[in-house]
Design an enzyme around this catalytic site. Structure first.
Site, mmCIF file in Angstrom:
data_model
loop_
_atom_site.group_PDB
_atom_site.id
_atom_site.type_symbol
_atom_site.label_atom_id
_atom_site.label_comp_id
_atom_site.label_asym_id
_atom_site.label_seq_id
_atom_site.Cartn_x
_atom_site.Cartn_y
_atom_site.Cartn_z
ATOM 1 N N ILE A 290 0.871 -1.177 0.000
ATOM 2 C CA ILE A 290 0.000 0.000 0.000
ATOM 3 C C ILE A 290 0.905 1.223 0.000
ATOM 4 C CG2 ILE A 290 -1.732 1.311 1.286
ATOM 5 C CD1 ILE A 290 -2.832 -1.213 2.391
ATOM 6 N N ASP A 291 0.587 2.213 -0.828
ATOM 7 C CA ASP A 291 1.398 3.428 -0.889
ATOM 8 C C ASP A 291 1.525 4.065 0.493
ATOM 9 O OD1 ASP A 291 1.648 3.057 -3.589
ATOM 10 O OD2 ASP A 291 0.186 4.593 -4.150
ATOM 11 N N THR A 292 2.628 4.739 0.725
ATOM 12 C CA THR A 292 2.924 5.314 2.041
ATOM 13 C C THR A 292 1.824 6.242 2.568
ATOM 14 O OG1 THR A 292 5.296 5.133 1.598
ATOM 15 C CG2 THR A 292 4.626 6.647 3.345
ATOM 16 N N HIS B 255 0.584 2.944 -8.113
ATOM 17 C CA HIS B 255 -0.217 4.176 -8.160
ATOM 18 C C HIS B 255 -1.437 4.035 -9.075
ATOM 19 C CE1 HIS B 255 3.339 6.955 -6.789
ATOM 20 N NE2 HIS B 255 3.119 5.937 -5.965
ATOM 21 N N VAL C 260 -1.315 6.176 2.034
ATOM 22 C CA VAL C 260 -2.610 5.483 2.030
ATOM 23 C C VAL C 260 -2.749 4.668 3.312
ATOM 24 C CG1 VAL C 260 -4.065 3.830 0.779
ATOM 25 C CG2 VAL C 260 -2.553 5.381 -0.482
#
Length: 299
Positions: free
Chosen positions: A105-107, A188, A109
């Site tokens: 998971i993106d930082t 992304h 998020v």
């Protein structure tokens, strides 16, 4: 034994100013984030565990040579945090791995993230992510995005999109909220799709044209809110609340416990498997007529 470079540091607080108070429905002028970050364990069985990742926690170890050029604190790597909580990190910073990452998971998020608890289970999850169908252990993920109002919102309310080498199914709950399910994943993916295809950039996602809420993009209004795993005949569904301390950006979309409102929760619980299957059939027909990497929308 593995060494992750885990460094224990004393507690501290980072302060982020609110620049668009109308977007948060909060009287506060800033958001305080306490370190070390806290990670809640939501559920586990003998194959996997589901954690609630807060924003700022990293899904993988960064390049430390560049990290300290822009940060005045040690990298809060999610795996290190949960290993530390389990007491398995030794004084020299090494540990026997207890968890095996399945996805990232993106930082900025937040939300549900799955770790396997043994190497064999990790291989089974990876097999399904690679080949799909009934192979391995299946993992379904849905995200909630709070977005800016789009001029085309009424024209494009739900459907399957293939774009930029990735496939996503989405549904608009209302003018400000999208729910998106990853069919195939790419870096992304959701953040680019909401801005460049759906004309609905995510709140505070400054990298992709979102409305600025804080003076930093440490958190964006994108949350991994639903996880479904299927292991043999055993199915587990998990609705994930927004972590404590990070609910301000969501305003009235969540209650005091971080749970999403009834409309959002209802859509999260809908089973889209049949609809996605039919859309994939239509997609296959359209793909034969169009050039590679061209945007395809089916509903």
């Amino acid at each position: 034994m593995l060494r992750r470079g885990f460094i224990k540091q004393p507690p501290f607080v980072k302060i982020f100013k609110i620049v668009s108070p109308e977007s948060t429905n909060a009287k506060a002028t800033h958001c305080e984030v306490e370190f070390p970050l806290k990670v809640q364990e939501l559920w586990r069985d003998k194959h996997h565990v589901i954690f609630n990742k807060p924003p700022l926690a990293l899904s993988q170890l960064p390049d430390k040579r560049t990290w300290y050029n822009t940060h005045d604190y040690d990298p809060p790597v999610l795996l290190d945090i949960v290993q530390s909580s389990s007491g398995s990190i030794l004084k020299d910073g090494t540990y026997e791995p207890s968890y095996y990452p399945i996805h990232r998971i993106d930082t900025p998020v937040s939300g549900g993230i799955v770790y396997a608890v043994n190497k064999q289970s990790a291989q089974q999850f990876s097999r399904n992510l690679r080949y799909g169908g009934n192979k391995g252990f299946s993992l379904t993920r849905k995200y909630v995005a709070k977005v800016g109002k789009s001029k085309t919102a009424n024209e494009c309310k739900e459907g399957l999109i293939k774009w930029n080498g990735a496939i996503t199914y989405f549904q608009r709950v209302d003018n400000e909220h999208l729910i998106l399910q990853l069919v195939t994943g790419k870096k992304h993916q959701i953040r680019k799709l909401t801005q460049q295809v759906l004309d609905s950039p995510i709140y505070n996602d400054l990298k992709y044209g979102g409305k600025k809420v804080f003076d930093s993009d440490f958190q964006i209004a994108l949350h991994s809110a639903y996880i479904r795993t299927k292991i043999g005949f055993n199915i587990h569904e998990q609705i994930i609340p927004v972590p404590d301390g990070f609910r301000m950006i969501w305003g009235e979309s969540v209650d005091q416990n971080g749970n999403f409102n009834e409309d959002i929760t209802r859509v999260l619980k809908e089973d889209w498997a049949g609809t996605i299957k039919e859309c994939l059939k239509k997609l296959k027909i359209q793909e034969t007529k169009l050039a590679d990497n061209q945007l395809i929308f089916v509903s």
